[in-house]
Enzyme design. Structure first.
Site, PDB file in Angstrom:
ATOM      1  N   HIS A  71      52.361  64.019   3.612  1.00  0.00           N
ATOM      2  CA  HIS A  71      50.939  63.807   3.277  1.00  0.00           C
ATOM      3  C   HIS A  71      50.580  62.391   3.727  1.00  0.00           C
ATOM      4  CE1 HIS A  71      47.322  64.673   0.835  1.00  0.00           C
ATOM      5  NE2 HIS A  71      47.322  63.367   0.568  1.00  0.00           N
ATOM      6  N   GLU A 126      54.142  62.666  -0.136  1.00  0.00           N
ATOM      7  CA  GLU A 126      53.407  61.537   0.439  1.00  0.00           C
ATOM      8  C   GLU A 126      54.424  60.440   0.788  1.00  0.00           C
ATOM      9  OE1 GLU A 126      49.935  60.336  -1.784  1.00  0.00           O
ATOM     10  OE2 GLU A 126      49.322  58.899  -0.245  1.00  0.00           O
ATOM     11  N   ASP A 130      47.067  57.448   2.311  1.00  0.00           N
ATOM     12  CA  ASP A 130      45.636  57.140   2.367  1.00  0.00           C
ATOM     13  C   ASP A 130      45.419  55.818   3.103  1.00  0.00           C
ATOM     14  OD1 ASP A 130      46.857  55.757   0.220  1.00  0.00           O
ATOM     15  OD2 ASP A 130      44.928  55.437  -0.749  1.00  0.00           O
ATOM     16  N   ASP A 165      57.723  70.398   1.628  1.00  0.00           N
ATOM     17  CA  ASP A 165      57.425  69.695   2.889  1.00  0.00           C
ATOM     18  C   ASP A 165      56.172  70.303   3.505  1.00  0.00           C
ATOM     19  OD1 ASP A 165      57.414  68.170   5.151  1.00  0.00           O
ATOM     20  OD2 ASP A 165      58.969  69.336   6.178  1.00  0.00           O
TER      21      ASP A 165
END
Ligand code: G3I
Ligand code: 9MR
Length: 601
Positions: A528, A579, A202, A570
């Protein structure tokens, strides 16, 4: 990159390998920015042999595992000539803790000549690399991954290669969230808080995780200062007088300073959008950014890593004038705030009941701060000698050692006390001796029986070794504790077992992944990670350690297995297993650098 030449040479001789073993995929040119050499994960004719896919030091223990089935014998041939160099029989077989699968452990440690080989067993073939600088590119690549996480600046092609990008998140217009309003700064006031690293997949910036990540890397910097003085990670600051590791830390430390409220010394818990952004590029992001409520854990992690930095940056005033003093001052003010607000835990749900907009991004919550107090008070005492810090150390002294993680920082305090270059006062020696005992007791327990386990490693034999972020928080950080124990005791068994956990990360494991993007033959391709997913490059940004197998599967993504050590997916949606995050990369920096610094020991 310093060793670009050797990478190119390595790719050249790989042609011979491919001729000999048509099913083998080429080794991606780790850390080399040319994507044309980044190969897709390989599928071998029989994907049975599990081993370190990056490289072994010549004198290191070398073990591979055949994942299933009976094995009578194995052999190794020279990849270039095809000549046999070794034959052997399995050292032992062991049963999986979660199924009746039998695994055979093959030991080829007696092969010590640098080179590229093929290991043949159970109808499968796998490449073995032995070289005196086995982990050098991984160590530099792991540090370089922080450069790729830099917010607020463009990444130039010169350093970022194919992953160059436009600047995003200037963070010069950051709002005070209503839950962070105080007498001086009101809700909606604007502050400037540019720079720093994106936390993970993020785009938010969290003080707890930032402070912890820096603390862990700085702890290992202290252990191997000469190694880091010579390391080049090819970042924009590589040409200055300061070691690259500290340069990279500074990029985030200077952001962290802006997260301290000048009025009272408190530190905002995070800088965030209300909701996670979609998978778009940084320069496309438009959500408002806020700083939220101050917290005791943010203040203490901030204080600890700033106090540590004040010591480490002191010799580099030419590049960073005034920083060491400013860092110590900021650390002391943050610590004082924490002492005055010991119960100020960040509780996102409670805040959301009262304040709008609601915030749903990462919490990094906690319910105890003894371990953060211990770490911060330790660093501040060792930096200043002040008695009140010493009293807090006594009050929060850990009773046993456990490896560090973002929410459990006592180990970083232990490392601070056991830093070998520290000159302790006589009255402090017993305290340090006690902590050393705790660390060594932990190390003894951790390595017990590891050499009879299915993957020949201390990590990975218990169900609770697997969970969100386990590859760093359980595997790499266990190994980091063992490295520290080795440095203090000289006990070779600790170092050997740290290397075994590294081998686990690099491919000797149940899924056969080398869990670091861009390294090894089969590595994560779909982390991710918004930066990797939104750019124009097929290959993910290299040097990133993924979270790893997580049977809790909180993301409800598509997992190939429910077994603890195979619960890894994956795929892009799998934020609970796939992530990446700065704290996980920090553990990799610590371990890869340590093992490379120790080299042939
Ligand atoms: O501690 C318990 C353990 O006792 C239990 O056996 C196990 C069973 O699942 O759970 C353990 O707690 C887990 C905890 O991680 C361990 O650290 C929680 O279930 C799990 O939800 C929690 O995940 C955290 C995750 O955020 C969700 O809050 C991760 O630690 C943390 O690294 C991760 O951090 C996120 C940030 O919030 C946002 N940015 C990305 C970053 C990485 O995913
Ligand atoms: O992308 C988010 C990731 O960075 C976090 O670690 C994770 C847990 O907090 O959450 C991810 O965001 C997901 C959200 O929690 C639920 N909806 C799907 C989001 C991912 O696309």
């Amino acid at each position: 990159m310093k060793n670009k030449g050797s990478i190119l040479k390595a790719s050249a001789c790989l042609c011979a390998t491919l001729l000999l073993a048509p099913g083998l995929a080429a080794q991606p040119a780790a850390g080399n920015n040319s994507i044309s050499t980044m190969q897709q994960a390989g599928s071998r004719p029989a994907d049975l042999i599990r081993l370190n896919q990056v490289g072994y030091y010549p004198q290191q223990e070398k073990v591979a595992v055949v994942n299933e089935g009976k094995v009578d014998a194995f052999r190794l041939i020279d990849a270039a000539t095809g000549q046999e160099v070794l034959q052997g029989k399995p050292a032992y077989t062991a049963t999986s803790p979660w199924s009746d699968r039998q695994r055979s452990v093959l030991d080829f440690s007696s092969l010590t000549t640098p080179g590229r080989y093929l290991l043949l067993a159970a109808g499968d073939t796998a490449e073995v690399v032995i070289r005196p600088d086995a982990l050098q590119a991984l160590s530099a690549g792991a540090l370089k991954s922080f450069y790729y996480q830099r917010a607020s600046m463009p990444l130039d092609r010169r350093y970022a290669g194919a992953w160059h990008r436009a600047a995003g998140h200037p963070d010069t217009h950051v709002l005070i969230h209503p839950n962070a309003a105080g007498p001086e700064r009101k809700a909606g006031d604007v502050i400037s808080s540019p720079g720093g690293w994106y936390d993970a997949g993020d785009y938010n910036k969290y003080i707890v995780n930032s402070g912890y990540s820096i603390g862990l890397m700085q702890a290992f910097y202290r252990l191997f200062p000469d190694y880091f003085a010579g390391q080049r990670a090819d970042i924009p600051e590589s040409g200055n007088q300061t070691p690259d590791l500290l340069d990279e830390m500074y990029y985030n430390l200077s952001w962290m300073l802006t997260m301290q409220d000048p009025a009272d010394g408190g530190v905002y818990h995070k800088l965030t959008t209300p909701m996670f952004e979609p998978f778009i590029r940084p320069d496309e992001c438009k959500q408002p950014r806020y700083v939220v409520s101050k917290s005791v854990t943010a203040a203490l992690d901030f204080a600890a890593c700033m106090a540590q930095a004040s010591q480490l940056f002191a010799p580099y005033a030419k590049d960073y004038p005034d920083f060491a003093d400013a860092a110590l001052d900021a650390a002391q003010r943050a610590y004082d705030w924490a002492v005055a607000h010991p119960d100020a835990f960040y509780r996102q749900n409670d805040l959301n009941e009262v304040y709008k907009p609601e915030v749903s991004t990462g919490e990094y919550g906690d319910s105890r701060a003894d371990d953060e107090f211990f770490w911060a008070a330790s660093e501040l005492y060792l930096a200043t000698g002040r008695k009140d810090y010493r009293q807090m150390v006594e009050k929060t002294l850990p009773k046993e050692f456990s490896p560090s993680s973002w929410g459990s920082t006592a180990a970083l305090g232990v490392f601070a006390w056991l830093n070998p270059s520290l000159k302790l006062a006589a009255e402090d020696q017993p305290l340090a001796d006690g902590l050393k005992q705790l660390l060594l007791q932990y190390a003894d327990r951790a390595i017990e029986g590891a050499d009879r386990t299915p993957f020949h490693a201390p990590y990975g034999n218990r169900a609770d070794d697997f969970g969100w972020g386990c590859l760093s928080e359980k595997c790499a950080n266990q190994a980091n504790a063992l490295v520290y124990a080795y440095r203090l005791s000289g006990n070779r068994a600790y170092l050997d077992n740290a290397r075994r956990n590294m081998d686990y990360l690099l491919g000797r494991n149940a899924t056969g992944y080398c869990y670091i993007t861009g390294f090894g033959v089969k590595s994560p391709l779909h982390p991710h990670h918004r930066l990797s997913a939104s750019d124009a490059v097929a290959a993910p940004i290299p040097g990133l350690l993924v979270g790893g197998p997580n049977p809790a599967q909180q993301d409800k993504a598509d997992y190939p297995s429910n077994l603890p050590d195979e619960s890894y997916s994956d795929t892009l949606p799998s934020y609970a297993s796939n992530e990446i995050a700065i704290n996980w990369s920090a553990a990799l920096v610590a371990l890869a650098s340590s093992l490379d610094a120790l080299g042939e020991k």
